[in-house]
Design a protein around this motif. Structure first.
Motif, mmCIF file in Angstrom:
data_model
loop_
_atom_site.group_PDB
_atom_site.id
_atom_site.type_symbol
_atom_site.label_atom_id
_atom_site.label_comp_id
_atom_site.label_asym_id
_atom_site.label_seq_id
_atom_site.Cartn_x
_atom_site.Cartn_y
_atom_site.Cartn_z
ATOM 1 N N SER B 47 0.838 -1.205 0.000
ATOM 2 C CA SER B 47 0.000 0.000 0.000
ATOM 3 C C SER B 47 0.870 1.251 0.000
ATOM 4 O O SER B 47 0.551 2.241 -0.658
ATOM 5 C CB SER B 47 -0.913 0.018 1.215
ATOM 6 O OG SER B 47 -1.755 -1.098 1.207
ATOM 7 N N GLN B 90 -7.781 0.382 -0.269
ATOM 8 C CA GLN B 90 -8.244 -0.781 0.466
ATOM 9 C C GLN B 90 -9.557 -0.383 1.162
ATOM 10 O O GLN B 90 -9.627 0.705 1.727
ATOM 11 C CB GLN B 90 -7.187 -1.129 1.524
ATOM 12 C CG GLN B 90 -6.761 -2.545 1.522
ATOM 13 C CD GLN B 90 -5.445 -2.748 2.295
ATOM 14 O OE1 GLN B 90 -4.632 -1.849 2.398
ATOM 15 N NE2 GLN B 90 -5.259 -3.926 2.822
ATOM 16 N N ASP B 168 -6.056 -1.207 -4.713
ATOM 17 C CA ASP B 168 -5.405 -1.803 -3.547
ATOM 18 C C ASP B 168 -6.354 -2.829 -2.930
ATOM 19 O O ASP B 168 -7.345 -2.465 -2.311
ATOM 20 C CB ASP B 168 -5.048 -0.711 -2.537
ATOM 21 C CG ASP B 168 -4.080 -1.205 -1.481
ATOM 22 O OD1 ASP B 168 -3.830 -2.428 -1.434
ATOM 23 O OD2 ASP B 168 -3.572 -0.376 -0.712
HETATM 24 MG MG LIG Z 1 -2.189 -2.649 2.154
#
Ligand SMILES: [Mg+2]
Ligand SMILES: Nc1ncnc2c1ncn2[C@@H]1O[C@H](COP(=O)(O)OP(=O)(O)OP(=O)(O)O)[C@@H](O)[C@H]1O
Lengths: 275, 281
Positions: B47, B90, B168
């Motif tokens: 990330s 995410q 992500d």
């Molecule tokens: Mg991550």
């Protein structure tokens, strides 16, 4: 950036001060603060300085961390010192134009500056060596007697530790949502007040939604584990005094005695020398 | 449209007791039109890496070039970069905020300065692309199911028509069906538009079937970088990083070890089937 505030200031390392029971440290800090306002001569200053150096040395936290807090109050310190210096009446010892510095002014300014600096540095040792949770635990136990006058000490402490626990989570969440909206072209930095306030909506709405969701989950989880307040509740890690605490209390006690003694002994010494 | 990273290092909370090096001298070139999978164990820096690509995080050290221009130059327009490099975070459903799904998807295009009509058009197009059910366009985004929220959030980024799309872990927390639908949709979009797509995941299985290039992150560094079959040859090392090659790789390796003349390069079930059938023909 945002994160730096969050962990409180706890500095994790291995030292006798870290090992101490939070109650010992709370008590020590209290005595230290009282002593700061008790001492009024060179002898007392030596005792307080000695105690501070001892604490700094044993806690193994780099000095730079303690001095950090001073940056915020530099201006305040300077202004207060200037007021004390120039506006206290007494025998003038130094004059520049309309301004004059008296002996009492000099002494007051010096004492006040020392007290403020020592206060910040000393109390930051407490927060640097104790996690917020230990701190609330310690407070809860120390203030337990207030239960008798129907102050819900446990509940207040629980709220405090939950709030403390949630600060970093919410800050992290803010950081995440901010980034996500910036990736969608949101702009939090430019524009006038109204534009900026409007720009906060995409940040605040998801933040509140998630805060409520978390609060809800937590309440449910607590209830599912039969939480029912402080009545008859035991602890997994009950606070317990150990060897270091005994030494700690002893040092604190000796320190207090020395500070009080300095107030009595100093005038006697001065009398002996005949000043 | 290429993105080039040179010696990029990133530290969280530098100069404190909590300093963490999340990227350690990363060198990469992401070429135009590639479909790239970034894989790594939890906490390996995936990330963190992708947040550099659109300038949300600024490298502690190193340089990033987008189309040959240094994005850390003083007069570089980061806001423009962010509209060209679209990023789906995410759990993107946590960023929804508007009163209706449709309005939420329009947020990005509006920030790009498009007028209402154009933004509406873009939103409509994007929601179609993610196969979002038309009946729910005017629902509150908070009343949707997890998978629907995810789609709405992805549409919110697609509506900006980014040249590079980063996702992500777009399938985290979805059931197998939802996962396949989302991944199929992404692959389909990549095929149609030919844009660069970067897919972050910690599941090899997910990624192997779709991407042409895999970048494996381990402990803040790039461990492997290459076509899936090249990367999966290192399946033993991948295991030490807490990752695993697809099941198929293991079967093929064992078949070969047992003396069958199969190639171990098959990465998908389809390829494996062909290989095995060849032996019996
Ligand atoms: Mg991550
Ligand atoms: N905001 C932050 N502040 C401090 N450290 C962080 C932050 N975000 C991530 N880290 C740390 O940086 C490292 C890399 O994190 P990153 O989020 O990039 O991992 P990841 O590969 O995406 O993991 P996951 O698969 O769990 O999403 C981890 O060690 C993590 O603890």
């Amino acid at each position: 950036m945002l994160r730096d505030i969050t962990l409180g200031q706890y500095y994790p390392t291995d030292s006798h001060v870290h090992e101490m029971d939070p109650r010992t440290k709370l008590f020590g800090t209290l005595i230290y603060i009282i002593a700061l306002f008790l001492f009024n001569n060179v002898l007392g200053w030596l005792v307080v300085t000695g105690f501070l150096i001892l604490a700094i040395h044993t806690c193994k936290v780099p000095l730079s961390y303690m001095v950090k807090g001073l940056k915020a109050i530099v201006m305040l310190l300077l202004i207060a010192a200037a007021f004390n210096l120039f506006l206290t009446s007494g025998t003038p010892i130094f004059t520049i134009g309309p301004l004059s510095i008296s002996d009492v002014g000099l002494r007051n300014a010096g004492l006040m500056t020392i007290r403020m600096i020592y206060l910040i540095v000393g109390t930051s040792i407490m927060t640097l060596t104790t996690t917020p949770n230990q701190l609330t635990d310690g407070l809860e136990r120390s203030l337990h007697f207030l239960n008798r006058v129907h102050i819900p000490v446990h509940e207040i402490a629980m709220m405090m530790s939950i709030a403390l626990r949630f600060i970093p989570i919410l800050i992290e969440e803010t950081d995440k949502i901010m980034k996500a909206q910036m990736a969608r072209g949101a702009d939090f930095e430019s524009g006038g007040i109204i534009k900026r306030a409007k720009a906060m909506v995409p940040l605040l709405v998801p933040l509140f939604v998630s805060a409520f969701r978390r609060a809800n989950d937590l309440a449910l989880a607590m209830e599912a584990r039969c939480y029912h307040g402080g009545e008859g509740r035991t602890k997994m890690k009950p606070l317990q005094y150990h060897g270091v605490d005994r030494v700690g209390y002893l040092v604190i006690f000796i320190f207090l005695v020395l500070v009080i003694a300095s107030r009595i002994v100093y005038p006697m010494l001065m009398g002996l020398i005949g000043v | 449209m290429s993105i080039k990273l040179e010696n990029v290092t990133y530290q969280y909370s530098p100069d404190t007791a909590y300093a963490i090096t999340a990227l350690d001298h990363v060198n990469l070139e992401l070429r135009d039109g590639e479909f790239i999978g970034i894989i790594g164990h939890t906490g390996s820096g995936k990330s963190t890496l992708v947040q550099h690509l659109n300038g949300l995080l600024k490298a502690t050290e190193g340089v990033i070039y987008y189309n040959g221009q240094n994005i850390y130059d003083k007069d570089y327009d980061l806001k423009d970069l962010r509209t060209q490099v679209g990023m789906v975070f995410q759990y993107p459903e946590h960023q929804l905020f508007e009163t209706t799904v449709f309005e939420d998807v329009k947020f990005g295009p509006k920030n790009q300065g498009l007028d209402d009509k154009e933004a509406t058009l873009r939103a409509y197009e994007a929601l179609e692309k993610v196969h979002f059910p038309t009946d729910y366009f005017d629902q509150s985004p908070f009343d949707l199911s997890g998978g629907q929220k995810r789609r709405a959030a992805i549409a919110g980024v697609l509506a900006m028509k980014p040249a590079v799309l980063i996702l992500d872990e777009p399938t985290a927390g979805l059931d197998p069906k939802g996962r396949d639908e989302i991944l199929d949709m992404i692959a389909e979009m990549h095929k149609k538009s030919g844009n660069t797509v970067i897919l972050v995941s910690h599941s090899m299985e997910d990624v192997a079937n779709y991407v042409d290039r895999i970048i494996v992150m381990n402990d803040a560094r790039v461990a492997f970088d290459g076509a899936p079959k090249e990367v999966f040859r290192h399946y033993k090392e991948l295991e030490t990083m807490g990752l695993a090659a697809p099941e198929v790789t293991y079967i093929m390796q064992e078949l070969q070890a047992a003396g069958f003349p199969v190639s171990v390069d098959a990465t998908t079930i389809q390829e494996a089937k062909e290989e095995i059938l060849k032996v019996f023909r």
